[in-house]
Design a protein around this motif. Structure first.
Motif, PDB file in Angstrom:
ATOM      1  N   ILE A 236      37.754  43.023  32.739  1.00  0.00           N
ATOM      2  CA  ILE A 236      37.217  42.062  33.699  1.00  0.00           C
ATOM      3  C   ILE A 236      36.082  42.745  34.444  1.00  0.00           C
ATOM      4  O   ILE A 236      36.288  43.725  35.164  1.00  0.00           O
ATOM      5  CB  ILE A 236      38.310  41.593  34.673  1.00  0.00           C
ATOM      6  CG1 ILE A 236      39.429  40.916  33.890  1.00  0.00           C
ATOM      7  CG2 ILE A 236      37.757  40.654  35.721  1.00  0.00           C
ATOM      8  CD1 ILE A 236      40.628  40.539  34.729  1.00  0.00           C
ATOM      9  N   ILE A 237      34.881  42.236  34.262  1.00  0.00           N
ATOM     10  CA  ILE A 237      33.681  42.876  34.825  1.00  0.00           C
ATOM     11  C   ILE A 237      32.975  41.928  35.787  1.00  0.00           C
ATOM     12  O   ILE A 237      33.313  40.753  35.887  1.00  0.00           O
ATOM     13  CB  ILE A 237      32.730  43.324  33.702  1.00  0.00           C
ATOM     14  CG1 ILE A 237      32.309  42.111  32.857  1.00  0.00           C
ATOM     15  CG2 ILE A 237      33.392  44.376  32.828  1.00  0.00           C
ATOM     16  CD1 ILE A 237      31.282  42.446  31.798  1.00  0.00           C
ATOM     17  N   ASN A 238      31.996  42.495  36.494  1.00  0.00           N
ATOM     18  CA  ASN A 238      31.141  41.739  37.416  1.00  0.00           C
ATOM     19  C   ASN A 238      31.933  41.070  38.545  1.00  0.00           C
ATOM     20  O   ASN A 238      31.561  40.019  39.043  1.00  0.00           O
ATOM     21  CB  ASN A 238      30.322  40.671  36.663  1.00  0.00           C
ATOM     22  CG  ASN A 238      29.404  41.286  35.631  1.00  0.00           C
ATOM     23  OD1 ASN A 238      28.838  42.356  35.849  1.00  0.00           O
ATOM     24  ND2 ASN A 238      29.267  40.618  34.495  1.00  0.00           N
ATOM     25  N   GLN A 239      33.038  41.678  38.940  1.00  0.00           N
ATOM     26  CA  GLN A 239      33.809  41.137  40.045  1.00  0.00           C
ATOM     27  C   GLN A 239      33.214  41.626  41.370  1.00  0.00           C
ATOM     28  O   GLN A 239      32.552  42.656  41.417  1.00  0.00           O
ATOM     29  CB  GLN A 239      35.281  41.547  39.940  1.00  0.00           C
ATOM     30  CG  GLN A 239      35.547  43.031  40.076  1.00  0.00           C
ATOM     31  CD  GLN A 239      35.420  43.746  38.745  1.00  0.00           C
ATOM     32  OE1 GLN A 239      34.980  43.166  37.757  1.00  0.00           O
ATOM     33  NE2 GLN A 239      35.783  45.012  38.722  1.00  0.00           N
ATOM     34  N   PRO A 240      33.431  40.907  42.475  1.00  0.00           N
ATOM     35  CA  PRO A 240      32.800  41.249  43.761  1.00  0.00           C
ATOM     36  C   PRO A 240      33.543  42.319  44.559  1.00  0.00           C
ATOM     37  O   PRO A 240      33.223  42.535  45.722  1.00  0.00           O
ATOM     38  CB  PRO A 240      32.821  39.915  44.511  1.00  0.00           C
ATOM     39  CG  PRO A 240      34.023  39.221  43.989  1.00  0.00           C
ATOM     40  CD  PRO A 240      34.145  39.622  42.536  1.00  0.00           C
ATOM     41  N   PHE A 241      34.520  42.993  43.979  1.00  0.00           N
ATOM     42  CA  PHE A 241      35.259  44.027  44.697  1.00  0.00           C
ATOM     43  C   PHE A 241      35.201  45.336  43.913  1.00  0.00           C
ATOM     44  O   PHE A 241      34.917  45.351  42.712  1.00  0.00           O
ATOM     45  CB  PHE A 241      36.728  43.621  44.905  1.00  0.00           C
ATOM     46  CG  PHE A 241      37.386  43.099  43.660  1.00  0.00           C
ATOM     47  CD1 PHE A 241      37.873  43.945  42.673  1.00  0.00           C
ATOM     48  CD2 PHE A 241      37.517  41.744  43.467  1.00  0.00           C
ATOM     49  CE1 PHE A 241      38.471  43.460  41.528  1.00  0.00           C
ATOM     50  CE2 PHE A 241      38.121  41.229  42.318  1.00  0.00           C
ATOM     51  CZ  PHE A 241      38.592  42.092  41.351  1.00  0.00           C
ATOM     52  N   GLU A 242      35.454  46.431  44.604  1.00  0.00           N
ATOM     53  CA  GLU A 242      35.523  47.737  43.967  1.00  0.00           C
ATOM     54  C   GLU A 242      36.926  47.951  43.416  1.00  0.00           C
ATOM     55  O   GLU A 242      37.917  47.823  44.137  1.00  0.00           O
ATOM     56  CB  GLU A 242      35.190  48.847  44.974  1.00  0.00           C
ATOM     57  CG  GLU A 242      33.753  48.840  45.460  1.00  0.00           C
ATOM     58  CD  GLU A 242      32.777  49.284  44.372  1.00  0.00           C
ATOM     59  OE1 GLU A 242      33.214  50.011  43.460  1.00  0.00           O
ATOM     60  OE2 GLU A 242      31.603  48.889  44.444  1.00  0.00           O
ATOM     61  N   ASN A 243      37.022  48.279  42.146  1.00  0.00           N
ATOM     62  CA  ASN A 243      38.337  48.465  41.546  1.00  0.00           C
ATOM     63  C   ASN A 243      39.149  49.567  42.224  1.00  0.00           C
ATOM     64  O   ASN A 243      40.376  49.496  42.313  1.00  0.00           O
ATOM     65  CB  ASN A 243      38.210  48.764  40.054  1.00  0.00           C
ATOM     66  CG  ASN A 243      37.784  47.534  39.267  1.00  0.00           C
ATOM     67  OD1 ASN A 243      37.739  46.427  39.798  1.00  0.00           O
ATOM     68  ND2 ASN A 243      37.458  47.723  37.997  1.00  0.00           N
ATOM     69  N   LYS A 244      38.457  50.600  42.712  1.00  0.00           N
ATOM     70  CA  LYS A 244      39.152  51.685  43.399  1.00  0.00           C
ATOM     71  C   LYS A 244      39.769  51.216  44.715  1.00  0.00           C
ATOM     72  O   LYS A 244      40.657  51.878  45.252  1.00  0.00           O
ATOM     73  CB  LYS A 244      38.186  52.844  43.665  1.00  0.00           C
ATOM     74  CG  LYS A 244      37.775  53.619  42.435  1.00  0.00           C
ATOM     75  CD  LYS A 244      36.899  54.796  42.809  1.00  0.00           C
ATOM     76  CE  LYS A 244      36.513  55.619  41.584  1.00  0.00           C
ATOM     77  NZ  LYS A 244      35.677  56.789  41.934  1.00  0.00           N
ATOM     78  N   ASN A 245      39.279  50.091  45.213  1.00  0.00           N
ATOM     79  CA  ASN A 245      39.722  49.594  46.516  1.00  0.00           C
ATOM     80  C   ASN A 245      40.778  48.501  46.397  1.00  0.00           C
ATOM     81  O   ASN A 245      41.138  47.879  47.391  1.00  0.00           O
ATOM     82  CB  ASN A 245      38.519  49.064  47.311  1.00  0.00           C
ATOM     83  CG  ASN A 245      38.770  49.057  48.806  1.00  0.00           C
ATOM     84  OD1 ASN A 245      39.496  49.899  49.325  1.00  0.00           O
ATOM     85  ND2 ASN A 245      38.187  48.097  49.512  1.00  0.00           N
ATOM     86  N   ILE A 246      41.265  48.238  45.182  1.00  0.00           N
ATOM     87  CA  ILE A 246      42.271  47.193  44.995  1.00  0.00           C
ATOM     88  C   ILE A 246      43.604  47.627  45.596  1.00  0.00           C
ATOM     89  O   ILE A 246      44.109  48.702  45.301  1.00  0.00           O
ATOM     90  CB  ILE A 246      42.458  46.870  43.497  1.00  0.00           C
ATOM     91  CG1 ILE A 246      41.201  46.188  42.930  1.00  0.00           C
ATOM     92  CG2 ILE A 246      43.665  45.959  43.292  1.00  0.00           C
ATOM     93  CD1 ILE A 246      41.277  45.943  41.436  1.00  0.00           C
ATOM     94  N   LYS A 247      44.180  46.786  46.429  1.00  0.00           N
ATOM     95  CA  LYS A 247      45.500  47.036  47.007  1.00  0.00           C
ATOM     96  C   LYS A 247      46.581  46.327  46.200  1.00  0.00           C
ATOM     97  O   LYS A 247      47.590  46.944  45.837  1.00  0.00           O
ATOM     98  CB  LYS A 247      45.539  46.558  48.463  1.00  0.00           C
ATOM     99  CG  LYS A 247      46.883  46.764  49.142  1.00  0.00           C
ATOM    100  CD  LYS A 247      46.848  46.271  50.589  1.00  0.00           C
ATOM    101  CE  LYS A 247      48.194  46.478  51.272  1.00  0.00           C
ATOM    102  NZ  LYS A 247      48.160  45.981  52.692  1.00  0.00           N
ATOM    103  N   THR A 248      46.391  45.031  45.917  1.00  0.00           N
ATOM    104  CA  THR A 248      47.396  44.238  45.206  1.00  0.00           C
ATOM    105  C   THR A 248      46.722  43.234  44.289  1.00  0.00           C
ATOM    106  O   THR A 248      45.687  42.659  44.636  1.00  0.00           O
ATOM    107  CB  THR A 248      48.292  43.462  46.198  1.00  0.00           C
ATOM    108  OG1 THR A 248      48.793  44.352  47.183  1.00  0.00           O
ATOM    109  CG2 THR A 248      49.463  42.817  45.483  1.00  0.00           C
TER     110      THR A 248
END
Length: 590
Positions: A236-248
């Motif tokens: 899943i690419i081009n999402q508006p969030f940083e993957n390293k910052n995903i909580k849940t």
């Protein structure tokens, strides 16, 4: 302390005697006496775990008892519960997995189909010295994440979530037996986070290179990618969030949520579910929560409930039962009746309903807890623990010398646990607290409650060690402005007796005033109230400090008291806005 679970939505009648009709407003489902630790829900189940590893399952898989009746799991607490369509998984700190429910929906690690296991049973597979660190009871599968990053699945594969070969699977060419995967099957490696929820058709997970993957059916954009019907893992690419910052990551039937560590909430999925009213095949930030950071969010089939960091609850999406629509569109605040939102709470969702767990402490308990935790104004030390001498003497009904003597052989940790009970009724170890209390001739710790003691103390004028000075209303206002309050004149003030520790615990204003008093004046036994409120109103306020209640007599002027105390929340810096306003409004009813 009162613990409750509230329910809203469809199928709530499975868990109590509620009628089949839709619950539009939160309805009290159950009260609990034990300390609730974890909670999870699905279409037919609501599972509650307690601190001592007891669990209670409401709904289709009714069960009440300890996690494992055959072994001692007290030192191996439950760390996660996940509830699927008809089956449930539980994970302990040591990595043990327990399962119960119907094997036909999720298999539960058993080869027999349609087998009911009503009590939690250890997952039967050999994990080969690997530790399970996360679990997911998807609607039709059971998934286990191991500490080496391997993600395994077992269960019904009619929705093509399980794809060990990472090849495109076309529905019409799948052999019949492939619809049921009876053994744990490796579906991905190097995984560090998997989605939560009981989605039936899709799965998302994050790998250790911070790549976000989705697999399953994508007819409504649940995977956050534009392509439709991808049944193989896809980045899943081009999402508006940083993957390293995903909580849940949370997955429902036709929507998916991502919550980041900054409290931002992102959704994708069908128009009726995602909070926008327009289909989003890519993740899109829900700007509604920009100024309301979210600390927890979860979704059901087509609806979402979000808990913000200031303990407000919002819900959006779609729930329909027999033609009745409960919610749809933009987020709406949900208000629980008579609940103080400063208290602790948690949330969970089923397929077509949601649940709210509340812990309601009186403002008295919360204020004295903060007084103990902050260690402000302490004036004595026992076994390395700072305390407020006069308050502890009052609660234990004896002098400080006897208190110190009775506690001299206890460790700092044991002493701390004991004073947690003294200050705010918190019991960390009931047996140990009972033994210590017997030294003070306290035989029933459940009846020895802080609030009850304070109510009795309010009536004991002889023990009050402080005076709140109220300016005489008859004094000329010009004299008032010229008066130097550091040189108080006798005869110009009325006095309200009070205990100093009550003022310290209950009012931020008085705490600030005491902090500003110079060291050589620390032993003063009076302080002036500058609010210009009548003694009638302030006497009511002081009684509220002790009891959390306002009481009106036939001689009182309710309108005057209401008017003068309407700003007391802010002026006196009180912690309990909801209860105070509720009690204050009740004054006018008199």
């Amino acid at each position: 302390m009162t613990q409750k679970i509230w329910a809203t939505g469809e199928n709530c009648n499975q868990f109590n005697n509620t009628k089949e009709e839709m619950l539009v407003k939160p309805t009290l489902l159950k009260k609990f006496s034990g300390k609730v630790h974890k909670m999870a829900a699905s279409y037919t189940n609501l599972i509650v775990a307690f601190k001592d590893n007891q669990i209670e399952s409401l709904g289709a898989n009714k069960y009440k008892g300890y996690l494992d009746q055959n072994s001692n799991t007290k030192n191996d607490p439950i760390t996660k519960i996940s509830s699927g369509f008809k089956h449930n998984l539980l994970l302990t700190k040591s990595g043990k997995v327990y399962a119960f429910g119907n094997t036909d929906s999720g298999q539960l690690g058993r080869t027999q189909s349609n087998l009911q296991t009503k009590k939690p049973q250890p997952f039967v597979h050999d994990f080969q010295n690997l530790k399970v660190i996360d679990i997911l009871a998807n609607e039709y599968q059971s998934l286990l994440l191991f500490d080496n990053g391997d993600l395994y699945a077992v269960g019904r594969n009619s929705t093509y979530v399980i794809d060990p070969n990472k090849k495109t699977i076309k529905k019409h060419t799948i052999p019949e037996h492939s619809a049921l995967v009876t053994e744990l099957t490796l579906i991905s490696e190097d995984v560090i986070k998997i989605s939560e929820g009981n989605a039936s058709k899709h799965l998302l997970y994050l790998t250790n290179d911070y790549t976000l993957w989705g697999q399953g059916t994508n007819s409504n954009g649940q995977l956050g990618i534009k392509q439709i019907s991808h049944r193989i893992p896809q980045e899943i690419i081009n999402q508006p969030f940083e993957n390293k910052n995903i909580k849940t990551i949370f997955a429902g039937y036709e929507l998916t949520l991502v919550l980041d560590n900054d409290g931002k909430l992102y959704t994708c999925g069908s128009a009726r579910s995602n909070g926008f009213g327009v289909k989003h095949l890519n993740f899109t930030k829900l700007a509604f929560f920009d100024d309301k950071p979210v600390k927890k969010a979860c979704c059901g089939s087509r609806h979402t409930i979000a808990l913000t960091k200031n303990n407000k609850i919002y819900y959006f999406g779609y729930i329909s039962n027999r033609g009745t629509t409960l919610i749809r569109g933009r987020p709406v605040e949900l208000v629980l009746p008579d609940f103080n939102y400063n208290e602790a709470l948690s949330i969970s969702t089923g397929v077509n309903n949601f649940y709210i767990y509340t812990i309601e402490e009186s403002s008295i308990i919360r204020d004295f807890k903060q007084l103990y935790v902050s260690k402000d104004f302490t004036d004595y030390e026992i076994n390395g623990i700072q305390i407020h001498k006069s308050f502890v003497e009052f609660r234990l009904n004896c002098g400080i010398e006897k208190i110190e003597q009775n506690l001299k052989n206890y460790s700092k940790e044991e002493t701390n646990n004991f004073f947690m009970w003294v200050y705010y009724d918190h019991i960390e170890n009931c047996e140990n607290i009972e033994i210590m209390c017997k030294k003070f001739e306290i035989t029933n710790i459940k009846k020895k409650r802080l609030k009850n003691d304070l109510e009795k103390l309010y009536k004991d004028d002889d023990s009050k060690d402080f005076n709140l000075l109220i300016k005489d209303e008859d004094e000329d206002e010009e004299e008032e402005e010229e008066k130097d309050y550091d040189n108080e004149e006798e005869g110009n003030f009325e006095e309200i007796p009070v205990h100093k520790f009550v003022l310290l615990a209950r009012s931020g204003l008085f705490r600030e005033m005491f902090k500003n008093i110079s060291k050589n004046e620390q032993n003063i036994n009076q302080i002036q109230d500058y609010s210009r409120k009548s003694i009638e109103s302030l006497e009511k306020l002081i009684k509220y400090f002790y009891t959390d209640q306002f009481e009106i007599t036939a001689d009182d002027d309710p309108e005057l008291i209401f008017e003068e105390l309407s700003d007391a929340i802010d002026y006196y810096q009180l912690s309990d806005k909801n209860n105070f306003n509720l009690q204050l409004n009740n004054i006018l009813e008199h």
